[in-house]
Design an enzyme around this catalytic site. Sequence first.
Site, PDB file in Angstrom:
ATOM      1  N   LYS A  94       0.857  -1.185   0.000  1.00 51.99           N
ATOM      2  CA  LYS A  94       0.000   0.000   0.000  1.00 51.99           C
ATOM      3  C   LYS A  94       0.886   1.226   0.000  1.00 51.99           C
ATOM      4  O   LYS A  94       1.824   1.319   0.795  1.00 51.99           O
ATOM      5  CB  LYS A  94      -0.883  -0.004   1.270  1.00 51.99           C
ATOM      6  CG  LYS A  94      -1.827   1.177   1.350  1.00 51.99           C
ATOM      7  CD  LYS A  94      -3.116   0.902   0.625  1.00 51.99           C
ATOM      8  CE  LYS A  94      -3.929   2.149   0.337  1.00 51.99           C
ATOM      9  NZ  LYS A  94      -3.554   2.841  -0.931  1.00 51.99           N
ATOM     10  N   GLN A 115       7.161   3.799   3.940  1.00 54.26           N
ATOM     11  CA  GLN A 115       5.752   3.397   3.967  1.00 54.26           C
ATOM     12  C   GLN A 115       5.547   2.139   4.809  1.00 54.26           C
ATOM     13  O   GLN A 115       4.503   1.967   5.429  1.00 54.26           O
ATOM     14  CB  GLN A 115       5.268   3.187   2.526  1.00 54.26           C
ATOM     15  CG  GLN A 115       3.767   3.287   2.356  1.00 54.26           C
ATOM     16  CD  GLN A 115       3.257   4.717   2.190  1.00 54.26           C
ATOM     17  OE1 GLN A 115       3.880   5.505   1.498  1.00 54.26           O
ATOM     18  NE2 GLN A 115       2.161   5.045   2.827  1.00 54.26           N
ATOM     19  N   LYS A 118       5.327   3.418   8.386  1.00 57.01           N
ATOM     20  CA  LYS A 118       4.154   4.267   8.533  1.00 57.01           C
ATOM     21  C   LYS A 118       2.878   3.427   8.579  1.00 57.01           C
ATOM     22  O   LYS A 118       2.032   3.587   9.452  1.00 57.01           O
ATOM     23  CB  LYS A 118       4.106   5.226   7.329  1.00 57.01           C
ATOM     24  CG  LYS A 118       3.020   6.278   7.396  1.00 57.01           C
ATOM     25  CD  LYS A 118       2.767   6.947   6.047  1.00 57.01           C
ATOM     26  CE  LYS A 118       4.002   7.555   5.440  1.00 57.01           C
ATOM     27  NZ  LYS A 118       3.681   8.419   4.279  1.00 57.01           N
ATOM     28  N   LYS A 130       5.354   1.729  -3.135  1.00 59.91           N
ATOM     29  CA  LYS A 130       5.284   3.074  -3.719  1.00 59.91           C
ATOM     30  C   LYS A 130       5.517   2.941  -5.210  1.00 59.91           C
ATOM     31  O   LYS A 130       6.177   2.005  -5.658  1.00 59.91           O
ATOM     32  CB  LYS A 130       6.368   3.974  -3.116  1.00 59.91           C
ATOM     33  CG  LYS A 130       6.082   5.454  -3.251  1.00 59.91           C
ATOM     34  CD  LYS A 130       5.153   5.922  -2.153  1.00 59.91           C
ATOM     35  CE  LYS A 130       4.713   7.342  -2.316  1.00 59.91           C
ATOM     36  NZ  LYS A 130       4.000   7.829  -1.098  1.00 59.91           N
ATOM     37  N   GLY A 169      -2.774   8.233  -4.294  1.00 61.09           N
ATOM     38  CA  GLY A 169      -2.133   9.460  -4.793  1.00 61.09           C
ATOM     39  C   GLY A 169      -0.873   9.822  -4.032  1.00 61.09           C
ATOM     40  O   GLY A 169      -0.568   9.267  -2.977  1.00 61.09           O
ATOM     41  N   ASP A 170      -0.138  10.749  -4.568  1.00 60.67           N
ATOM     42  CA  ASP A 170       1.020  11.382  -3.928  1.00 60.67           C
ATOM     43  C   ASP A 170       1.263  12.659  -4.748  1.00 60.67           C
ATOM     44  O   ASP A 170       0.335  13.137  -5.425  1.00 60.67           O
ATOM     45  CB  ASP A 170       2.246  10.447  -3.934  1.00 60.67           C
ATOM     46  CG  ASP A 170       3.356  10.919  -2.988  1.00 60.67           C
ATOM     47  OD1 ASP A 170       3.238  10.705  -1.770  1.00 60.67           O
ATOM     48  OD2 ASP A 170       4.336  11.529  -3.469  1.00 60.67           O
ATOM     49  N   THR A 213      -4.545  13.572   5.150  1.00 60.61           N
ATOM     50  CA  THR A 213      -3.117  13.721   5.486  1.00 60.61           C
ATOM     51  C   THR A 213      -2.885  15.037   6.230  1.00 60.61           C
ATOM     52  O   THR A 213      -2.216  15.070   7.275  1.00 60.61           O
ATOM     53  CB  THR A 213      -2.245  13.660   4.225  1.00 60.61           C
ATOM     54  OG1 THR A 213      -2.649  12.534   3.448  1.00 60.61           O
ATOM     55  CG2 THR A 213      -0.785  13.526   4.583  1.00 60.61           C
ATOM     56  N   ASN A 244      -2.254  19.085  -1.850  1.00 61.15           N
ATOM     57  CA  ASN A 244      -3.251  18.387  -1.047  1.00 61.15           C
ATOM     58  C   ASN A 244      -2.951  18.442   0.454  1.00 61.15           C
ATOM     59  O   ASN A 244      -3.815  18.795   1.257  1.00 61.15           O
ATOM     60  CB  ASN A 244      -3.338  16.929  -1.532  1.00 61.15           C
ATOM     61  CG  ASN A 244      -4.247  16.097  -0.658  1.00 61.15           C
ATOM     62  OD1 ASN A 244      -3.791  15.428   0.263  1.00 61.15           O
ATOM     63  ND2 ASN A 244      -5.542  16.168  -0.905  1.00 61.15           N
ATOM     64  N   SER A 383      -6.923   5.820   3.734  1.00 58.36           N
ATOM     65  CA  SER A 383      -6.925   4.896   2.593  1.00 58.36           C
ATOM     66  C   SER A 383      -7.269   3.488   3.072  1.00 58.36           C
ATOM     67  O   SER A 383      -8.026   2.765   2.431  1.00 58.36           O
ATOM     68  CB  SER A 383      -5.546   4.860   1.921  1.00 58.36           C
ATOM     69  OG  SER A 383      -5.393   5.938   1.031  1.00 58.36           O
TER      70      SER A 383
HETATM   71  P1  NDP Z   1       0.690  17.779  -4.328  1.00 60.03           P
HETATM   72  O1  NDP Z   1       1.147  17.411  -5.675  1.00 60.03           O
HETATM   73  O2  NDP Z   1      -0.764  18.008  -4.087  1.00 60.03           O
HETATM   74  O3  NDP Z   1       1.444  19.096  -3.838  1.00 60.03           O
HETATM   75  C1  NDP Z   1       2.833  19.139  -3.763  1.00 60.03           C
HETATM   76  C2  NDP Z   1       3.266  20.507  -3.285  1.00 60.03           C
HETATM   77  O4  NDP Z   1       4.650  20.496  -3.032  1.00 60.03           O
HETATM   78  C3  NDP Z   1       3.036  21.588  -4.325  1.00 60.03           C
HETATM   79  O5  NDP Z   1       2.829  22.816  -3.686  1.00 60.03           O
HETATM   80  C4  NDP Z   1       4.364  21.570  -5.084  1.00 60.03           C
HETATM   81  O6  NDP Z   1       4.659  22.782  -5.768  1.00 60.03           O
HETATM   82  C5  NDP Z   1       5.335  21.352  -3.956  1.00 60.03           C
HETATM   83  N1  NDP Z   1       6.522  20.654  -4.481  1.00 60.03           N
HETATM   84  C6  NDP Z   1       6.551  19.437  -5.061  1.00 60.03           C
HETATM   85  N2  NDP Z   1       7.796  19.129  -5.459  1.00 60.03           N
HETATM   86  C7  NDP Z   1       8.548  20.183  -5.114  1.00 60.03           C
HETATM   87  C8  NDP Z   1       9.917  20.458  -5.252  1.00 60.03           C
HETATM   88  N3  NDP Z   1      10.765  19.591  -5.826  1.00 60.03           N
HETATM   89  N4  NDP Z   1      10.379  21.646  -4.778  1.00 60.03           N
HETATM   90  C9  NDP Z   1       9.523  22.538  -4.193  1.00 60.03           C
HETATM   91  N5  NDP Z   1       8.204  22.321  -4.044  1.00 60.03           N
HETATM   92  C10 NDP Z   1       7.735  21.167  -4.482  1.00 60.03           C
HETATM   93  O7  NDP Z   1       1.260  16.653  -3.368  1.00 60.03           O
HETATM   94  P2  NDP Z   1       0.808  16.276  -1.886  1.00 60.03           P
HETATM   95  O8  NDP Z   1       0.350  17.480  -1.158  1.00 60.03           O
HETATM   96  O9  NDP Z   1      -0.069  15.107  -1.974  1.00 60.03           O
HETATM   97  O10 NDP Z   1       2.197  15.772  -1.268  1.00 60.03           O
HETATM   98  C11 NDP Z   1       3.066  16.618  -0.544  1.00 60.03           C
HETATM   99  C12 NDP Z   1       3.992  15.781   0.326  1.00 60.03           C
HETATM  100  O11 NDP Z   1       3.215  14.998   1.236  1.00 60.03           O
HETATM  101  C13 NDP Z   1       4.857  14.762  -0.421  1.00 60.03           C
HETATM  102  O12 NDP Z   1       6.078  14.619   0.259  1.00 60.03           O
HETATM  103  C14 NDP Z   1       4.053  13.468  -0.300  1.00 60.03           C
HETATM  104  O13 NDP Z   1       4.872  12.333  -0.433  1.00 60.03           O
HETATM  105  C15 NDP Z   1       3.530  13.629   1.123  1.00 60.03           C
HETATM  106  N6  NDP Z   1       2.362  12.830   1.486  1.00 60.03           N
HETATM  107  C16 NDP Z   1       1.212  12.899   0.759  1.00 60.03           C
HETATM  108  C17 NDP Z   1       0.104  12.165   1.136  1.00 60.03           C
HETATM  109  C18 NDP Z   1      -1.195  12.265   0.441  1.00 60.03           C
HETATM  110  O14 NDP Z   1      -2.169  11.641   0.899  1.00 60.03           O
HETATM  111  N7  NDP Z   1      -1.324  13.023  -0.631  1.00 60.03           N
HETATM  112  C19 NDP Z   1       0.161  11.260   2.293  1.00 60.03           C
HETATM  113  C20 NDP Z   1       1.394  11.333   3.043  1.00 60.03           C
HETATM  114  C21 NDP Z   1       2.437  12.076   2.613  1.00 60.03           C
HETATM  115  P3  NDP Z   1       4.546  22.828  -7.375  1.00 60.03           P
HETATM  116  O15 NDP Z   1       3.073  22.755  -7.659  1.00 60.03           O
HETATM  117  O16 NDP Z   1       5.174  24.107  -7.759  1.00 60.03           O
HETATM  118  O17 NDP Z   1       5.297  21.625  -7.876  1.00 60.03           O
HETATM  119  O1  2IT Z   2       2.929   8.886   1.465  1.00 64.06           O
HETATM  120  C1  2IT Z   2       1.776   8.435   1.655  1.00 64.06           C
HETATM  121  O2  2IT Z   2       1.482   7.888   2.716  1.00 64.06           O
HETATM  122  C2  2IT Z   2       0.786   8.593   0.590  1.00 64.06           C
HETATM  123  N1  2IT Z   2       1.094   9.190  -0.428  1.00 64.06           N
HETATM  124  C3  2IT Z   2      -0.582   8.008   0.749  1.00 64.06           C
HETATM  125  C4  2IT Z   2      -0.578   6.542   0.449  1.00 64.06           C
HETATM  126  C5  2IT Z   2      -1.935   5.895   0.412  1.00 64.06           C
HETATM  127  O3  2IT Z   2      -1.947   4.701   0.060  1.00 64.06           O
HETATM  128  O4  2IT Z   2      -2.943   6.527   0.696  1.00 64.06           O
END
Ligand code: NDP
Ligand code: 2IT
Length: 450
Positions: A94, A115, A118, A130, A169-170, A213, A244, A383
């Site tokens: 997952k 993961q 976590k 992943k 998603g991520d 998240t 997100n 999830s």
């Molecule tokens: P999104 O794609 O929705 O948003 C990512 C954000 O981070 C955007 O603002 C983006 O800016 C910025 N970003 C991405 N890459 C870079 C970079 N190289 N340098 C600077 N800014 C950057 O992703 P999420 O919000 O889903 O994910 C954000 C973090 O949270 C990640 O580390 C992800 O692994 C983690 N995460 C997400 C989960 C989820 O459920 N979605 C769960 C647990 C962890 P820009 O648009 O300019 O690229």
């Molecule tokens: O980093 C993470 O935990 C995620 N991107 C969410 C993974 C999931 O299966 O919901």
Amino acid sequence: MRSDTRAEVQRFMRGLVRRNEGELEFHQAVQEVAESIVPFILDHQAYRDARILERLTEPDRVVIFRVVWEDDQHRVRVNRAWRVQFNNCIGPYKGGLRFHPSVNLSILKFLGFEQIFKNSLTGLPMGGGKGGSNFDPKGKSSREVERFCKSMMIELHRHIGEDTDVPAGDIGVGAREISYLFGQYLRLENRYAGILTGKGLSFGGSLVRTEATGYGCVYFCENMLNHVGESLKGKSVSISGSGNVAIYAAQKCITLGAKVLTLSDSSGFIHIEGGLDRDMLEFVRELKEVRRGRISEVAEQFDQVTFHPDARPWKVPVDIALPCATQNELGAEDAKMLVGNGVRAVCEGANMPTELAGAHIFLDAKVLFGPGKAANAGGVAVSGLEQSQNALRLSWSASEVDSRLQTIMHEIHRTCVSFGDEGGFVNYVKGANIGGFRKVADAMLAYGIY
Ligand code: NDP
Ligand code: 2IT
């Protein structure tokens, strides 16, 4: 750390680096875990004899494949995609899918490795995995994203399943991408199954998954503060990212009475002098989720907001920092700056946003430091609840899911305290690593040698 323990960590890491040459992010994620787990293993002969850490750092398998698609100019485009199936000892693989030009095997291995711990911490039956692609969704039309997703699923569908591997998603993969991927799976397999999470509400998604998240990260932060007799109410907060995780972390901070002073994207950060209000947040949500615009537009729209190009938000003095964008976005200098400005807690919404040296600075300064594998587990936890609802063929109310999420974050906090307490100060890195490790390691021991 005792010198014999340090020597053992170094010995282990030398082998890992040799076996995984050039995979810097993976080395970093393992190093952080090894610093907590090696001392624990040295005290637990059975884990050592079974070489659990050596086995846990080698993925079960990695699938690498080509994704070919046609852009709007009818040109043929070629990308590379991966699914890292890291460990399924306590449940089906997952973990999310990431679409970003920086994606490579090292990044996906670090994410898949984290993961495992976590998912174990959530208490739900989920293994670690992943995946993703170096496809860059920026500037692509929705039709191009659709064609890419459909092409990717043509290969991916063979490797996933509700009891095998359940992606989500991520970065770069949200509701739109999950929908294209899921629709394509239905066409290929001719069967409805909960093989992805983060689905739309009308086709098996869970309420509160979108928010989970960000909300979970703030619940975890509130738990850390409550543990030392404080709370978020009245505190100033800097948040990085505006995707997100960042959006819903900001929303929950506002609800709990904190003042959010920053948001960012890869082009820079915005400083909101008077604190983010609900109107601004709704503007950001629409900007990012619908129009897919740049964060600088917020400063053009609202008076008291300034945009700082090519900079990160860590210079702004705050009580709480929530890095919610990406890995290694907070370095040693940033950590020193935050500590110098009196930061009380740092809670990671993103995966490994803090460099190892930065994390050590926070721990040495006795800052409450919530590592991503604990603090951002709310997303994968919901999830897991989506998988449960799919298996039961029913859907729970938002308040039911949110209350389960709060309970899970509370339990993760309790686990961290019980394994991370160092004479009154909680080392959440150690607590999360040992707490997540134990369950998986015990399952591996029980299965014998394989
Ligand atoms: P999104 O794609 O929705 O948003 C990512 C954000 O981070 C955007 O603002 C983006 O800016 C910025 N970003 C991405 N890459 C870079 C970079 N190289 N340098 C600077 N800014 C950057 O992703 P999420 O919000 O889903 O994910 C954000 C973090 O949270 C990640 O580390 C992800 O692994 C983690 N995460 C997400 C989960 C989820 O459920 N979605 C769960 C647990 C962890 P820009 O648009 O300019 O690229
Ligand atoms: O980093 C993470 O935990 C995620 N991107 C969410 C993974 C999931 O299966 O919901």
